[in-house]
Design a protein around this motif. Structure first.
Motif, short mmCIF file in Angstrom:
data_model
loop_
_atom_site.label_atom_id
_atom_site.label_comp_id
_atom_site.label_asym_id
_atom_site.label_seq_id
_atom_site.Cartn_x
_atom_site.Cartn_y
_atom_site.Cartn_z
N GLU A 124 56.65 77.48 -103.84
CA GLU A 124 57.22 76.72 -104.97
C GLU A 124 58.30 75.76 -104.49
O GLU A 124 59.18 76.13 -103.72
CB GLU A 124 57.81 77.69 -106.00
CG GLU A 124 58.10 77.09 -107.33
CD GLU A 124 56.86 76.66 -108.08
OE1 GLU A 124 56.91 75.60 -108.72
OE2 GLU A 124 55.86 77.37 -108.01
N LYS B 230 57.84 73.14 -102.54
CA LYS B 230 57.55 72.57 -101.22
C LYS B 230 56.17 71.92 -101.24
O LYS B 230 55.25 72.42 -101.86
CB LYS B 230 57.57 73.66 -100.15
CG LYS B 230 58.85 74.44 -100.11
CD LYS B 230 58.71 75.63 -99.20
CE LYS B 230 59.91 76.54 -99.35
NZ LYS B 230 59.71 77.81 -98.69
N THR B 231 56.03 70.82 -100.54
CA THR B 231 54.72 70.19 -100.37
C THR B 231 54.46 70.01 -98.88
O THR B 231 55.38 69.82 -98.09
CB THR B 231 54.64 68.82 -101.06
OG1 THR B 231 55.65 67.98 -100.53
CG2 THR B 231 54.82 68.95 -102.56
N TYR B 232 53.20 70.09 -98.51
CA TYR B 232 52.79 69.97 -97.11
C TYR B 232 51.55 69.08 -97.04
O TYR B 232 50.87 68.90 -98.03
CB TYR B 232 52.44 71.35 -96.52
CG TYR B 232 53.56 72.36 -96.63
CD1 TYR B 232 54.61 72.36 -95.73
CD2 TYR B 232 53.56 73.31 -97.65
CE1 TYR B 232 55.64 73.28 -95.82
CE2 TYR B 232 54.58 74.23 -97.75
CZ TYR B 232 55.61 74.21 -96.83
OH TYR B 232 56.62 75.12 -96.94
N ARG B 233 51.24 68.57 -95.87
CA ARG B 233 50.03 67.79 -95.65
C ARG B 233 49.06 68.65 -94.85
O ARG B 233 49.37 69.11 -93.76
CB ARG B 233 50.32 66.50 -94.91
CG ARG B 233 49.04 65.72 -94.68
CD ARG B 233 49.18 64.25 -94.64
NE ARG B 233 49.98 63.61 -95.63
CZ ARG B 233 49.49 62.97 -96.69
NH1 ARG B 233 48.20 62.95 -96.92
NH2 ARG B 233 50.29 62.36 -97.52
N CYS B 234 47.85 68.83 -95.38
CA CYS B 234 46.82 69.64 -94.74
C CYS B 234 46.18 68.84 -93.60
O CYS B 234 45.70 67.73 -93.83
CB CYS B 234 45.76 70.03 -95.77
SG CYS B 234 44.35 70.91 -95.10
N MET C 297 47.67 66.18 -99.62
CA MET C 297 48.87 66.97 -99.87
C MET C 297 48.51 68.34 -100.46
O MET C 297 47.59 68.45 -101.26
CB MET C 297 49.79 66.24 -100.85
CG MET C 297 50.35 64.94 -100.32
SD MET C 297 51.30 65.11 -98.80
CE MET C 297 52.74 65.98 -99.40
N ILE C 298 49.25 69.35 -100.03
CA ILE C 298 49.17 70.67 -100.65
C ILE C 298 50.32 70.70 -101.65
O ILE C 298 51.49 70.65 -101.26
CB ILE C 298 49.33 71.80 -99.61
CG1 ILE C 298 48.22 71.71 -98.56
CG2 ILE C 298 49.33 73.15 -100.30
CD1 ILE C 298 48.39 72.67 -97.40
N ALA C 299 49.99 70.74 -102.90
CA ALA C 299 51.00 70.64 -103.96
C ALA C 299 51.90 71.87 -103.99
O ALA C 299 51.56 72.94 -103.47
CB ALA C 299 50.31 70.48 -105.31
N SER C 300 53.04 71.70 -104.60
CA SER C 300 54.01 72.78 -104.75
C SER C 300 53.41 73.93 -105.54
O SER C 300 52.76 73.73 -106.57
CB SER C 300 55.24 72.24 -105.47
OG SER C 300 56.11 73.27 -105.80
N HIS D 164 48.12 78.81 -99.94
CA HIS D 164 47.50 78.14 -98.79
C HIS D 164 47.64 79.01 -97.56
O HIS D 164 48.07 80.16 -97.65
CB HIS D 164 48.13 76.76 -98.58
CG HIS D 164 49.60 76.78 -98.29
ND1 HIS D 164 50.54 76.86 -99.29
CD2 HIS D 164 50.29 76.71 -97.13
CE1 HIS D 164 51.75 76.85 -98.75
NE2 HIS D 164 51.63 76.78 -97.44
N HIS E 292 44.94 73.97 -96.61
CA HIS E 292 44.30 74.53 -97.79
C HIS E 292 43.43 75.69 -97.31
O HIS E 292 42.89 75.64 -96.20
CB HIS E 292 43.40 73.49 -98.47
CG HIS E 292 44.12 72.36 -99.10
ND1 HIS E 292 44.13 71.10 -98.55
CD2 HIS E 292 44.86 72.30 -100.24
CE1 HIS E 292 44.84 70.31 -99.33
NE2 HIS E 292 45.30 71.00 -100.36
#
Length: 110
Positions: A51, A53-57, A63-66, A70, A87
């Motif tokens: 929650e 935080k966002t990341y790039r797969c 983007m991996i949404a908040s 994952h 993901h």
């Protein structure tokens, strides 16, 4: 009267001590998988732990949404500095994906 303890003090719900079971701290479980000829540490992260935080797969370059559950993976021979957030579907399909991700012309490179 309180219930009887069946586990020694300091043991977690799985019977392991807190030092032995740190993967539960992040809301998921950790395992080791073999990929590309090396061993990878793989940790499943619950959505509540991600929650805010966002990341790039690296599998799909999206983007991996908040708050989305994952996978975090890194080669065992390297440190946690090499961690990458995937993901779950991208991690499971990593052997079927090509090594070159196609981007549109104006897409940012991360």
């Amino acid at each position: 009267m309180s219930p009887r303890r069946n586990r020694p003090k300091g043991a977690g719900p799985s019977g392991q001590s807190a030092e032995e079971d740190r993967s539960g701290r992040y809301g998921g479980w950790q395992s080791t998988e073999s990929w590309q000829g090396e061993e990878w540490s793989v940790r499943h992260v619950a959505g509540a732990s991600a929650e805010g935080k966002t990341y790039r797969c690296p599998g799909c370059d999206q983007m991996i949404a908040s708050g989305v559950p994952h996978v975090v993976a890194w080669p065992e021979h390297s440190g946690v500095d090499e961690r990458r957030h995937w993901h779950k579907a991208c991690w499971n399909a990593k052997d079927r994906r090509t090594s070159r991700v196609q981007r549109s012309r104006n897409a940012p490179r991360f």
